[in-house]
Scaffold this active site. Structure first.
Site, PDB file in Angstrom:
ATOM      1  N   LYS A 107       0.803  -1.057  -0.253  1.00  0.00           N
ATOM      2  CA  LYS A 107       0.353  -0.285  -0.403  1.00  0.00           C
ATOM      3  C   LYS A 107       1.150   1.360   0.102  1.00  0.00           C
ATOM      4  O   LYS A 107       0.671   1.780  -1.064  1.00  0.00           O
ATOM      5  CB  LYS A 107      -0.657   0.157   1.237  1.00  0.00           C
ATOM      6  N   ASN A 108       1.725   0.715   1.059  1.00  0.00           N
ATOM      7  CA  ASN A 108       2.494   2.645   1.266  1.00  0.00           C
ATOM      8  C   ASN A 108       3.708   2.823   0.089  1.00  0.00           C
ATOM      9  O   ASN A 108       3.886   3.550   0.000  1.00  0.00           O
ATOM     10  CB  ASN A 108       3.556   2.546   2.866  1.00  0.00           C
ATOM     11  N   CYS A 137      -5.531   7.769   9.802  1.00  0.00           N
ATOM     12  CA  CYS A 137      -5.750   6.941  10.754  1.00  0.00           C
ATOM     13  C   CYS A 137      -5.959   8.472  12.229  1.00  0.00           C
ATOM     14  O   CYS A 137      -4.871   9.154  12.186  1.00  0.00           O
ATOM     15  CB  CYS A 137      -4.554   6.110  11.121  1.00  0.00           C
ATOM     16  N   ARG A 156      -0.110  14.044  13.318  1.00  0.00           N
ATOM     17  CA  ARG A 156      -0.097  14.286  11.939  1.00  0.00           C
ATOM     18  C   ARG A 156       0.859  15.403  11.227  1.00  0.00           C
ATOM     19  O   ARG A 156      -0.143  15.142  10.316  1.00  0.00           O
ATOM     20  CB  ARG A 156      -0.599  12.298  11.814  1.00  0.00           C
ATOM     21  N   PRO A 157       1.045  16.389  11.937  1.00  0.00           N
ATOM     22  CA  PRO A 157       1.022  17.712  10.822  1.00  0.00           C
ATOM     23  C   PRO A 157       1.675  17.214   9.173  1.00  0.00           C
ATOM     24  O   PRO A 157       2.261  15.978   8.694  1.00  0.00           O
ATOM     25  CB  PRO A 157       1.720  18.463  11.449  1.00  0.00           C
ATOM     26  N   ILE A 158       2.133  18.158   8.520  1.00  0.00           N
ATOM     27  CA  ILE A 158       2.632  18.341   7.401  1.00  0.00           C
ATOM     28  C   ILE A 158       3.967  19.280   7.143  1.00  0.00           C
ATOM     29  O   ILE A 158       3.851  19.792   6.400  1.00  0.00           O
ATOM     30  CB  ILE A 158       1.960  17.947   6.185  1.00  0.00           C
ATOM     31  N   ASP A 203       4.293   0.936  11.833  1.00  0.00           N
ATOM     32  CA  ASP A 203       2.662  -0.182  11.672  1.00  0.00           C
ATOM     33  C   ASP A 203       3.039  -1.765  11.588  1.00  0.00           C
ATOM     34  O   ASP A 203       1.499  -1.875  11.597  1.00  0.00           O
ATOM     35  CB  ASP A 203       2.997   0.352   9.866  1.00  0.00           C
ATOM     36  N   ARG A 257      -8.533  -0.392   4.307  1.00  0.00           N
ATOM     37  CA  ARG A 257      -7.476   0.675   4.534  1.00  0.00           C
ATOM     38  C   ARG A 257      -6.086   0.048   3.889  1.00  0.00           C
ATOM     39  O   ARG A 257      -5.789   0.687   3.113  1.00  0.00           O
ATOM     40  CB  ARG A 257      -7.550   1.816   5.383  1.00  0.00           C
TER      41      ARG A 257
HETATM   42  C1  UD1 Z   1       4.003   6.421   6.324  1.00  0.00           C
HETATM   43  C2  UD1 Z   1       2.931   5.699   6.687  1.00  0.00           C
HETATM   44  C3  UD1 Z   1       2.282   5.257   7.111  1.00  0.00           C
HETATM   45  C4  UD1 Z   1       3.513   4.889   8.294  1.00  0.00           C
HETATM   46  C5  UD1 Z   1       4.590   6.087   8.526  1.00  0.00           C
HETATM   47  C6  UD1 Z   1       5.657   5.680   9.544  1.00  0.00           C
HETATM   48  C7  UD1 Z   1       2.552   5.595   4.007  1.00  0.00           C
HETATM   49  C8  UD1 Z   1       1.326   6.262   3.456  1.00  0.00           C
HETATM   50  N1  UD1 Z   1       2.130   5.739   5.882  1.00  0.00           N
HETATM   51  O1  UD1 Z   1       2.848   8.067   6.624  1.00  0.00           O
HETATM   52  O2  UD1 Z   1       1.898   3.921   7.327  1.00  0.00           O
HETATM   53  O3  UD1 Z   1       2.702   4.516   9.756  1.00  0.00           O
HETATM   54  O4  UD1 Z   1       5.177   6.396   6.780  1.00  0.00           O
HETATM   55  O5  UD1 Z   1       6.601   4.825   9.377  1.00  0.00           O
HETATM   56  O6  UD1 Z   1       3.439   5.709   3.494  1.00  0.00           O
HETATM   57  N2  UD1 Z   1       5.746  14.778  10.811  1.00  0.00           N
HETATM   58  C9  UD1 Z   1       6.177  15.752  11.224  1.00  0.00           C
HETATM   59  N3  UD1 Z   1       5.515  16.583  10.501  1.00  0.00           N
HETATM   60  C10 UD1 Z   1       5.266  16.185   8.977  1.00  0.00           C
HETATM   61  C11 UD1 Z   1       5.698  15.043   8.541  1.00  0.00           C
HETATM   62  C12 UD1 Z   1       6.204  13.709   9.937  1.00  0.00           C
HETATM   63  O7  UD1 Z   1       5.598  15.965  12.417  1.00  0.00           O
HETATM   64  O8  UD1 Z   1       5.661  17.219   8.568  1.00  0.00           O
HETATM   65  C13 UD1 Z   1       5.981  13.385  12.351  1.00  0.00           C
HETATM   66  C14 UD1 Z   1       3.915  12.420  12.220  1.00  0.00           C
HETATM   67  O9  UD1 Z   1       3.306  13.501  12.978  1.00  0.00           O
HETATM   68  C15 UD1 Z   1       4.898  11.684  12.613  1.00  0.00           C
HETATM   69  C16 UD1 Z   1       6.369  11.014  12.173  1.00  0.00           C
HETATM   70  O10 UD1 Z   1       6.526  12.361  12.282  1.00  0.00           O
HETATM   71  O11 UD1 Z   1       4.944  11.355  14.017  1.00  0.00           O
HETATM   72  C17 UD1 Z   1       6.252  10.774  11.656  1.00  0.00           C
HETATM   73  O12 UD1 Z   1       5.374  10.597  10.211  1.00  0.00           O
HETATM   74  P1  UD1 Z   1       6.184  10.122   8.589  1.00  0.00           P
HETATM   75  O13 UD1 Z   1       7.102   9.687   8.821  1.00  0.00           O
HETATM   76  O14 UD1 Z   1       5.876  11.291   8.062  1.00  0.00           O
HETATM   77  O15 UD1 Z   1       4.327   9.389   7.975  1.00  0.00           O
HETATM   78  P2  UD1 Z   1       3.078   9.506   7.579  1.00  0.00           P
HETATM   79  O16 UD1 Z   1       4.350   9.652   5.630  1.00  0.00           O
HETATM   80  O17 UD1 Z   1       2.232   9.766   7.111  1.00  0.00           O
END
Ligand code: UD1
Length: 435
Positions: free
Chosen positions: A23-24, A118, A123-125, A306, A398
């Site tokens: 999926k990822n 989820c 989970r900010p960006i 995960d 999902r």
């Molecule tokens: C991806 C995976 C998800 C997995 C996660 C961690 C996909 C579609 N999903 O999610 O299944 O659980 O990696 O292995 O590939 N963070 C920030 N700011 C940001 C981005 C992230 O603070 O801009 C934090 C998040 O809140 C979290 C951590 O970093 O605590 C990891 O997030 P991230 O690695 O970005 O996970 P995803 O890409 O959302």
């Protein structure tokens, strides 16, 4: 519309199962198609999952033409694309944010309502947006939506404060058309990142990635259509390995790249599990009871967050006390109270769970609060005495293709039942039709 999975527990699983495409890995590769112009990306081994359907709907909304049948997807991107993403789809899934980088690179602008996903903590960006700003984009937040514009992105050096998977993928895709060289540092090193890099390179991008957390991208003017294959889903494969172990069964899981699941295999060995690793498969042999082990989730190659819920369910039956620390998400323990309802003895102290092994779990009515929590409860239900019902099982669709059918193939007595009157737009429809 809601569904539950009813599980008659206590039956050791037996047989052979093939892991789905990841999926990822599929989601970012699908997003990468947006970098094309009048060209087609053909993707093999795309798993039939709710998140994949959501991403396909999102791409269609932007103008893509998608054909999807039996794991084969082709995405044709026209000359003109829309850059405004629909809130109803974006809010369904956090991975929708992956279209931001490619849209900005391709169209010079993008509008993205803040995404969903989820319920596993904040989970900010911010890392995605900070990186895009460094490349010259203007980012504004207007009524809960990101408005990004760029008059040509520029290559630069970006150090990620945390090796975020999504931020790495977004910045990588944005940098493909940036002027000059972009150097991404402290990037995520997950196998799904390498799968995306290989896809982009096959499409004509110039990228150097050697697994050290530094990725160099030289901007190019355009990409071309390609045909690629999604890597095996390491999380799904490991979930079935754990299903075999927790039930004391004997199962062969194929379509595995063993190196991708080293962190789990090392822990299982330490816990006394009995398994054989071959080139592309793992064979689990029965053992009576695992010994407690401790672990902390970390970015790859560390132990995957995960898998934390599924491993916790498995260790809830081990001999002794295991300590599990969550090192990636702020709060990813919504499964703990549900496992405790089934007789597990798990105590939470901040981001650490102390799991004192019990001899038997007992079936109960429990709630799947998110995707992997749902998988953990299914594992617990398979091992428990009597019957378990896992409610809100939609979360599990999902990320797991036909999990009930796969478990039935392994002899598991599981059944998916609607908990509200049936309608036409049901989970079953997603599983039977193609997007
Ligand atoms: C991806 C995976 C998800 C997995 C996660 C961690 C996909 C579609 N999903 O999610 O299944 O659980 O990696 O292995 O590939 N963070 C920030 N700011 C940001 C981005 C992230 O603070 O801009 C934090 C998040 O809140 C979290 C951590 O970093 O605590 C990891 O997030 P991230 O690695 O970005 O996970 P995803 O890409 O959302």
């Amino acid at each position: 519309m809601d569904y539950k999975m009813k599980i008659a527990g206590g039956i050791p699983l037996h047989g052979k199962i093939e892991a789905q495409g990841a999926k990822n890995a599929a989601l970012p590769v699908m997003a990468a198609s947006l970098l094309l112009k009048d060209a087609t990306l053909r993707i093999h081994k795309v798993p039939r999952l709710h998140d994949v359907i959501t991403m396909a709907d999102l791409l269609r909304d932007l103008g893509a033409d998608i054909f999807y049948e039996k794991g084969e997807m082709s995405i044709s991107i026209p000359e003109e694309l829309s850059w405004e993403t629909p809130a109803n789809l974006v809010r369904k899934m956090r991975a929708s944010s992956l279209v931001l980088g490619p849209l900005l690179a391709r169209c010079g602008r993008a509008i993205l309502p803040l995404p969903g996903g989820c319920s596993i903590g904040s989970r900010p960006i911010d890392l995605h947006l900070k990186g895009l700003s460094r490349m010259g984009a203007t980012i504004d937040l207007v009524h809960g939506a990101v408005h990004a514009t760029a008059n040509g992105l520029k290559g630069c050096r970006i150090y990620l404060d945390f090796p975020s998977v999504g931020a790495t993928e977004n910045l990588l895709m944005a940098a493909v058309f940036a002027q000059g060289e972009t150097v991404l540092e402290n990037t995520a090193r997950e196998p799904e990142i390498t799968n995306l890099v290989q896809t982009l390179k096959a499409m004509g991008a110039i990228i150097e990635e050697d697994g050290t957390g530094v990725i160099r991208i030289q901007g190019v003017d355009e990409l071309h259509g390609e045909e690629i294959t999604v890597i095996p889903d390491r999380i799904e494969a490991c979930t079935y390995i754990l299903a075999a172990i927790i039930t004391g069964g004997e199962v062969e899981v194929t379509n595995i790249i063993p190196q991708h699941i080293d962190s789990l295999l090392a822990k299982l060995e330490e816990a006394g599990a009995n398994f054989t690793v071959e080139q592309d498969r793992v064979l689990v042999h029965p053992v009576k009871r695992l010994k407690a082990v401790s672990l902390k989730t970390l970015p790859y190659p560390g132990f995957p967050t995960d898998l934390q819920p599924q491993v916790m369910a498995t260790l809830s039956l081990a001999e002794g006390a295991s300590v599990i620390q969550e090192g990636v998400f702020q709060s990813r323990f919504l499964h703990v109270s549900e496992l405790n309802k089934m007789g597990a003895k798990i105590e939470l102290q901040g981001n650490t769970a102390v799991v004192t092994g019990v001899e038997q779990l007992i079936g109960a009515d429990v709630n799947a609060t998110d995707l992997r929590a749902g998988a953990a409860l299914i594992l617990a239900g398979l091992a428990a005495k009597d019957e378990t019902s896992v409610f809100h099982i939609g979360h599990v669709w999902r990320g797991y293709e036909d999990m009930d059918i796969k478990l039935q193939q392994l002899g598991g007595r599981v059944e998916v039942i609607p908990t509200e009157p049936l309608s036409t737009k049901v989970n079953g429809a997603v599983r039977k039709e193609e997007a």
